[in-house]
Scaffold this motif. Structure first.
Motif, PDB file in Angstrom:
ATOM      1  N   GLY A 109       0.813  -1.209   0.000  1.00 41.97           N
ATOM      2  CA  GLY A 109       0.000   0.000   0.000  1.00 41.97           C
ATOM      3  C   GLY A 109       0.844   1.256   0.000  1.00 41.97           C
ATOM      4  O   GLY A 109       0.522   2.235  -0.673  1.00 41.97           O
ATOM      5  N   LEU A 110       1.931   1.237   0.755  1.00 42.85           N
ATOM      6  CA  LEU A 110       2.826   2.389   0.811  1.00 42.85           C
ATOM      7  C   LEU A 110       3.472   2.634  -0.545  1.00 42.85           C
ATOM      8  O   LEU A 110       3.584   3.778  -0.992  1.00 42.85           O
ATOM      9  CB  LEU A 110       3.897   2.157   1.874  1.00 42.85           C
ATOM     10  CG  LEU A 110       4.943   3.256   2.047  1.00 42.85           C
ATOM     11  CD1 LEU A 110       4.284   4.560   2.479  1.00 42.85           C
ATOM     12  CD2 LEU A 110       5.995   2.820   3.058  1.00 42.85           C
ATOM     13  N   THR A 111       3.892   1.550  -1.194  1.00 44.37           N
ATOM     14  CA  THR A 111       4.494   1.683  -2.524  1.00 44.37           C
ATOM     15  C   THR A 111       3.511   2.307  -3.511  1.00 44.37           C
ATOM     16  O   THR A 111       3.863   3.209  -4.281  1.00 44.37           O
ATOM     17  CB  THR A 111       4.943   0.303  -3.036  1.00 44.37           C
ATOM     18  OG1 THR A 111       5.909  -0.247  -2.136  1.00 44.37           O
ATOM     19  CG2 THR A 111       5.547   0.417  -4.429  1.00 44.37           C
ATOM     20  N   LYS A 112       2.269   1.835  -3.489  1.00 45.69           N
ATOM     21  CA  LYS A 112       1.235   2.380  -4.373  1.00 45.69           C
ATOM     22  C   LYS A 112       1.008   3.867  -4.100  1.00 45.69           C
ATOM     23  O   LYS A 112       0.868   4.675  -5.031  1.00 45.69           O
ATOM     24  CB  LYS A 112      -0.063   1.599  -4.182  1.00 45.69           C
ATOM     25  CG  LYS A 112      -1.186   2.032  -5.093  1.00 45.69           C
ATOM     26  CD  LYS A 112      -2.419   1.167  -4.866  1.00 45.69           C
ATOM     27  CE  LYS A 112      -3.557   1.597  -5.789  1.00 45.69           C
ATOM     28  NZ  LYS A 112      -4.779   0.748  -5.568  1.00 45.69           N
ATOM     29  N   GLU A 113       0.991   4.232  -2.832  1.00 47.64           N
ATOM     30  CA  GLU A 113       0.776   5.628  -2.448  1.00 47.64           C
ATOM     31  C   GLU A 113       1.912   6.524  -2.930  1.00 47.64           C
ATOM     32  O   GLU A 113       1.676   7.606  -3.482  1.00 47.64           O
ATOM     33  CB  GLU A 113       0.653   5.712  -0.930  1.00 47.64           C
ATOM     34  CG  GLU A 113       0.446   7.115  -0.380  1.00 47.64           C
ATOM     35  CD  GLU A 113       0.357   7.121   1.122  1.00 47.64           C
ATOM     36  OE1 GLU A 113       1.042   7.939   1.759  1.00 47.64           O
ATOM     37  OE2 GLU A 113      -0.394   6.270   1.679  1.00 47.64           O
ATOM     38  N   ILE A 114       3.152   6.068  -2.744  1.00 42.29           N
ATOM     39  CA  ILE A 114       4.297   6.880  -3.151  1.00 42.29           C
ATOM     40  C   ILE A 114       4.348   7.026  -4.671  1.00 42.29           C
ATOM     41  O   ILE A 114       4.648   8.108  -5.195  1.00 42.29           O
ATOM     42  CB  ILE A 114       5.602   6.257  -2.610  1.00 42.29           C
ATOM     43  CG1 ILE A 114       5.641   6.375  -1.085  1.00 42.29           C
ATOM     44  CG2 ILE A 114       6.828   6.942  -3.223  1.00 42.29           C
ATOM     45  CD1 ILE A 114       6.820   5.676  -0.438  1.00 42.29           C
ATOM     46  N   LYS A 115       4.037   5.951  -5.386  1.00 43.67           N
ATOM     47  CA  LYS A 115       4.051   6.005  -6.851  1.00 43.67           C
ATOM     48  C   LYS A 115       3.008   6.973  -7.400  1.00 43.67           C
ATOM     49  O   LYS A 115       3.156   7.492  -8.515  1.00 43.67           O
ATOM     50  CB  LYS A 115       3.815   4.607  -7.423  1.00 43.67           C
ATOM     51  CG  LYS A 115       5.001   3.659  -7.251  1.00 43.67           C
ATOM     52  CD  LYS A 115       4.636   2.239  -7.612  1.00 43.67           C
ATOM     53  CE  LYS A 115       4.300   2.095  -9.079  1.00 43.67           C
ATOM     54  NZ  LYS A 115       4.050   0.666  -9.417  1.00 43.67           N
ATOM     55  N   ALA A 116       1.959   7.225  -6.625  1.00 46.34           N
ATOM     56  CA  ALA A 116       0.871   8.094  -7.096  1.00 46.34           C
ATOM     57  C   ALA A 116       1.100   9.567  -6.786  1.00 46.34           C
ATOM     58  O   ALA A 116       0.303  10.411  -7.215  1.00 46.34           O
ATOM     59  CB  ALA A 116      -0.451   7.646  -6.482  1.00 46.34           C
ATOM     60  N   ILE A 117       2.159   9.900  -6.068  1.00 47.29           N
ATOM     61  CA  ILE A 117       2.369  11.286  -5.633  1.00 47.29           C
ATOM     62  C   ILE A 117       2.385  12.245  -6.812  1.00 47.29           C
ATOM     63  O   ILE A 117       1.667  13.248  -6.840  1.00 47.29           O
ATOM     64  CB  ILE A 117       3.681  11.407  -4.827  1.00 47.29           C
ATOM     65  CG1 ILE A 117       3.572  10.643  -3.499  1.00 47.29           C
ATOM     66  CG2 ILE A 117       4.017  12.879  -4.567  1.00 47.29           C
ATOM     67  CD1 ILE A 117       2.492  11.114  -2.585  1.00 47.29           C
ATOM     68  N   HIS A 118       3.214  11.968  -7.805  1.00 44.99           N
ATOM     69  CA  HIS A 118       3.361  12.910  -8.917  1.00 44.99           C
ATOM     70  C   HIS A 118       2.074  13.017  -9.733  1.00 44.99           C
ATOM     71  O   HIS A 118       1.732  14.097 -10.234  1.00 44.99           O
ATOM     72  CB  HIS A 118       4.533  12.511  -9.816  1.00 44.99           C
ATOM     73  CG  HIS A 118       4.303  11.271 -10.617  1.00 44.99           C
ATOM     74  ND1 HIS A 118       4.361  10.011 -10.070  1.00 44.99           N
ATOM     75  CD2 HIS A 118       4.018  11.103 -11.933  1.00 44.99           C
ATOM     76  CE1 HIS A 118       4.133   9.114 -11.012  1.00 44.99           C
ATOM     77  NE2 HIS A 118       3.911   9.749 -12.148  1.00 44.99           N
ATOM     78  N   ARG A 119       1.317  11.912  -9.845  1.00 43.45           N
ATOM     79  CA  ARG A 119       0.059  11.975 -10.585  1.00 43.45           C
ATOM     80  C   ARG A 119      -0.953  12.863  -9.874  1.00 43.45           C
ATOM     81  O   ARG A 119      -1.669  13.639 -10.514  1.00 43.45           O
ATOM     82  CB  ARG A 119      -0.517  10.562 -10.776  1.00 43.45           C
ATOM     83  CG  ARG A 119       0.278   9.691 -11.720  1.00 43.45           C
ATOM     84  CD  ARG A 119      -0.520   8.466 -12.137  1.00 43.45           C
ATOM     85  NE  ARG A 119      -0.863   7.624 -11.010  1.00 43.45           N
ATOM     86  CZ  ARG A 119      -0.099   6.647 -10.551  1.00 43.45           C
ATOM     87  NH1 ARG A 119       1.065   6.398 -11.115  1.00 43.45           N
ATOM     88  NH2 ARG A 119      -0.488   5.908  -9.515  1.00 43.45           N
TER      89      ARG A 119
END
Length: 277
Positions: free
Chosen positions: A71-81
């Motif tokens: 979940g943390l990985t998914k959250e971090i990957k979505a920051i720029h979007r």
């Protein structure tokens, strides 16, 4: 992204319906988004945002690594979007407020938009703009049926920039940003303005048509929370030829298949050895 009257989204990006009943017309921004490579700027920007988020939340992230790594990985990957979506939404609201100002229409109270609108008002006042006398069109749809594209111009306006203060007809595109300098532009802004400038037809609000007026100057009006700048852009015929190349690339990419059947060796083929020459 603003939502012009005849624009609609497709799996291949935004297109415009032709009120005269012709084929759909690809949007100018769709062409640029499809055929102009922006990775050189966007990748470092996305990395910077992600790194800043991690450093600002390092304690919480360290705690969550063992509890919810996926979940943390998914959250971090979505920051720029998420940042891009928020910026685009703010840009749409700034555009809407600027249009409402020029039309003397009510403007919603929006604390985020207010500083940008104040800068727009300051810019109008500095040029002595009279809405009735100088503003030709705002958020106007233009069509180029022969080439197959359409777009929306933010502002067509007369400004006293010619010799001796002669009024010249400008096509202006608004750009808002919370981080970029007011003087900064992207090369593809020129392609966008050239495409709009050399369109064939202007579509009026009642869907009647007029020939595109002869634009003398083009520019980007950068609106920032604490500053603004009108940056002239060289959107001439050379830039329009470049846009037409991008248009052809977009048309090909949108028509291309996304998969093809794989080639397998026929059964029963004996192994052969290539003889040396």
């Amino acid at each position: 992204m603003t939502n012009p009257k005849h624009a609609h989204d497709t799996p291949q990006g935004r297109y415009y319906s032709d009120p005269a009943g012709g084929p759909d017309l690809v949007s100018v921004t769709n062409v640029i988004d499809t055929a102009v490579n922006k990775s050189m700027a966007l990748v470092p920007w996305g990395v910077k945002l992600t790194v800043e988020y991690v450093l600002d939340n390092v304690v919480d992230i360290a705690r969550r690594v063992l509890l919810d790594r996926a979940g943390l990985t998914k959250e971090i990957k979505a920051i720029h979007r998420q940042v891009r979506e928020d910026a685009a939404d703010l840009g749409d609201r700034v555009h809407a407020a600027a249009e409402a100002r020029l039309l003397n229409a009510p403007i919603p109270d929006d604390p985020q938009v207010r500083p940008y609108l104040d800068q727009f008002d300051t810019w109008l006042a500095s040029w002595g703009v009279d809405f009735d006398e100088h503003v030709e069109a705002t958020e106007i749809t233009v069509l180029h049926r022969r080439l197959g594209y359409a777009g929306t111009g933010d502002l067509i306006i007369w400004l006293p920039t010619g010799p001796g203060g002669r009024l010249e007809l400008w096509l202006i595109d608004y750009k808002s940003s919370a981080t970029r300098r007011a003087s900064s532009v992207y090369p593809e802004n020129t392609l966008q303005l050239a495409a709009l400038r050399y369109a064939e037809t202007v579509l009026l609000p009642d869907d009647t048509e007029q020939p595109m007026p002869k634009i003398e100057r083009t520019g980007v009006l950068n609106l920032r929370a604490k500053s603004h700048a009108l940056v002239p852009m060289p959107a001439g015929r050379e830039a329009h030829r470049a846009f037409r190349g991008a248009l052809e690339t977009t048309r090909w990419l949108h028509a291309a298949k996304s998969s093809y059947p794989a080639l397998t060796a026929p059964e029963g083929v004996a192994r052969t050895t290539r003889k040396a020459a």
